[in-house]
Design an enzyme around this catalytic site. Structure first.
Site, PDB file in Angstrom:
ATOM      1  N   ASP A 171       9.141   2.940   1.652  1.00 24.74           N
ATOM      2  CA  ASP A 171       8.022   3.770   2.062  1.00 24.74           C
ATOM      3  C   ASP A 171       7.962   3.546   3.649  1.00 24.74           C
ATOM      4  OD1 ASP A 171       5.439   4.788   2.832  1.00 24.74           O
ATOM      5  OD2 ASP A 171       4.647   3.703   1.213  1.00 24.74           O
ATOM      6  N   LYS A 221       2.443  10.318   7.918  1.00 21.53           N
ATOM      7  CA  LYS A 221       1.541   9.932   8.965  1.00 21.53           C
ATOM      8  C   LYS A 221       2.017  10.592  10.421  1.00 21.53           C
ATOM      9  CE  LYS A 221      -1.188   6.154   7.412  1.00 21.53           C
ATOM     10  NZ  LYS A 221      -0.877   5.431   6.265  1.00 21.53           N
ATOM     11  N   PHE A 238       0.826  -1.323  -0.075  1.00 18.86           N
ATOM     12  CA  PHE A 238      -0.099  -0.228  -0.002  1.00 18.86           C
ATOM     13  C   PHE A 238       0.814   1.189   0.052  1.00 18.86           C
ATOM     14  CE2 PHE A 238      -2.560   3.500   1.691  1.00 18.86           C
ATOM     15  CZ  PHE A 238      -3.614   3.462   1.008  1.00 18.86           C
TER      16      PHE A 238
END
Ligand code: PLP
Length: 429
Positions: free
Chosen positions: A249, A278, A164
């Protein structure tokens, strides 16, 4: 530690003059939600009005222990006094400038991130506003990787099954899940997905037409799946040999989530780029792409990428405040201690078949497909948890979670499992 269980009621703030936050039931808000907001998120589970530390309250006054932290975002919990005061004072001083200009917080944050990432000389930072945007920048970086030794263009980008990387078109091309991708094809081309954690498959796939390999050290959305220990090393070797970029990532795993600044820290490798978002802003939207070393940093030059909001003074001040609080309050130690403790205790709970993850990024599996029902049962019992799969629960609480709070959840878990099992059986009839 550092948990502030009280914050001013929202209606005492100027926000209360704009929106009547008090005196409306959750059901009333949800009716208004469904007639005014696009349905892409489904029906929200609750209407939240206030938070403090690891606790949040809904419109009906019910309290929850937040074990999801806005999906690994609220690193310092809710309404952290230091982050709040830094954001407020920066906004009251200088809130936004265009990227024709810069500001001290932007520069200081870039310098700080390069230190945290142990980036070699010549490394650079690009600021975005989210994880998907950081990955878009990385995707464009990959497209700029010059042709291989054979002179063949590097048209191939490799990502993993279960990956993702975000929802915008470039990041979506890197994301594996068919249900997210298929409705939006054609996506930017050249991305191939290879089996998760399979070093031989990786070595076979990386060649001199490969521009980059994108990896999450721990796949969060896939149910908290850590890559095997030697995988990152093998990926570094294969990409270096082929002249391909290794792009990590760390949008979910970075900034202390695993008890280290970066989850990839222990692998002993230097990647070509890392993306962050995040937890970086402690709840404020900010993303970043770090490129490692001069060669990589030179791949995107003036005019080839940009953003209006990226690197703005408030977002970068929020991130500086977050990094400072994590460092000065011993929070990485807390993540390791409470994370180990919680994972050990979860492993002893009846009905839990496997516990995965590192620090406070935790996934655990159940015997049956009860995880979605557990989210509902958890809310009823006063806990916010998440089910990335039918048998899997993910926890990504604020990094300031205490062992007492972890205990509170573990003590409630058998009843949550029991209630979810009963509900799932009933729904199947
Ligand atoms: C959440 C996430 C993204 C996307 O970030 P957004 O801020 O939602 O765009 C990308 N990569 C990983 C690993 C993530 O967890």
């Amino acid at each position: 530690m550092n948990t502030i269980e009280k914050s001013p009621a929202v209606d005492q703030s100027p926000v209360g003059e704009l929106v009547e936050t008090q005196g409306h039931a959750g059901s009333e808000w949800l009716a208004r939600y469904s007639s005014s907001l696009m349905g892409v998120f489904g029906t929200p589970q609750r209407v939240l009005v206030r938070g403090a530390g690891c606790l949040v309250w809904d419109a009906d006054g019910k309290e929850y222990l937040d074990l999801l932290g806005g999906i690994a975002v609220n690193a310092l919990g809710h309404a952290h006094p230091f982050v709040t005061s830094v954001i407020s004072s920066q906004l009251a001083t200088l809130g936004h400038v265009s990227n024709f200009f810069t500001s001290p917080t932007q520069i200081a944050l870039a310098e700080r991130l390069l230190v945290i990432a142990k980036a070699p000389a010549g490394s650079k930072v690009f600021f975005a506003n989210s994880g998907t945007e950081a990955n878009e920048a990385a995707f464009k970086l990959a497209r700029r990787n010059p042709a291989g030794a054979s002179g063949k263009p590097r048209t191939k980008i490799i990502a993993l099954e279960g990956a993702f990387h975000g929802r915008t078109m470039g990041a979506l091309a890197l994301t594996a899940k068919e249900a997210y991708r298929t409705p939006f094809e054609p996506l930017p081309g050249g991305v191939v997905h290879i089996p998760f954690g399979d070093i031989d498959a990786l070595r076979a796939a990386v060649d001199d037409t490969t521009s980059a390999v994108f990896l999450e050290p721990i796949q969060g959305e896939a149910g908290v799946r850590p890559l095997p220990a030697d995988y990152l090393k093998a990926a570094r070797e294969a990409t270096t040999a082929a002249g391909a970029l290794l792009i990590l990532d760390e949008v979910q795993t970075g900034i202390g989530r695993t008890g280290k600044w970066l989850a990839s820290e222990d692998a002993g490798i230097v990647p070509d780029a890392v993306t962050l978002a995040k937890g970086l802003g402690g709840g404020f939207p900010v993303g970043a792409l770090i490129t490692f070393g001069e060669a990589t940093s030179a791949m995107l030059s003036a005019g080839q990428h940009g953003t209006t909001f990226g690197g703005n003074p408030v977002a970068t001040a929020a991130a500086l405040a977050t990094l400072h609080a994590v460092e000065s309050q011993g929070i990485l130690d807390n993540v390791r201690t409470v994370g180990d403790y919680l994972r050990n205790r979860l492993a002893d709970v009846d009905g839990v078949t496997e516990v995965r993850g590192e620090g406070l990024l935790i996934g655990f599996d159940l015997e049956g497909e009860i995880a979605p029902a557990m989210v509902t049962a958890g809310l009823d019992a006063g806990f916010i948890i998440n089910s990335p799969g039918p048998r899997t629960i993910r926890l990504a609480p604020p990094l300031i979670l205490t062992t007492e709070q972890a205990d509170r959840f573990v003590a409630a878990l058998p009843a949550i499992i029991q209630s979810a099992t009963a509900q799932t059986a009933k729904d199947a009839q």
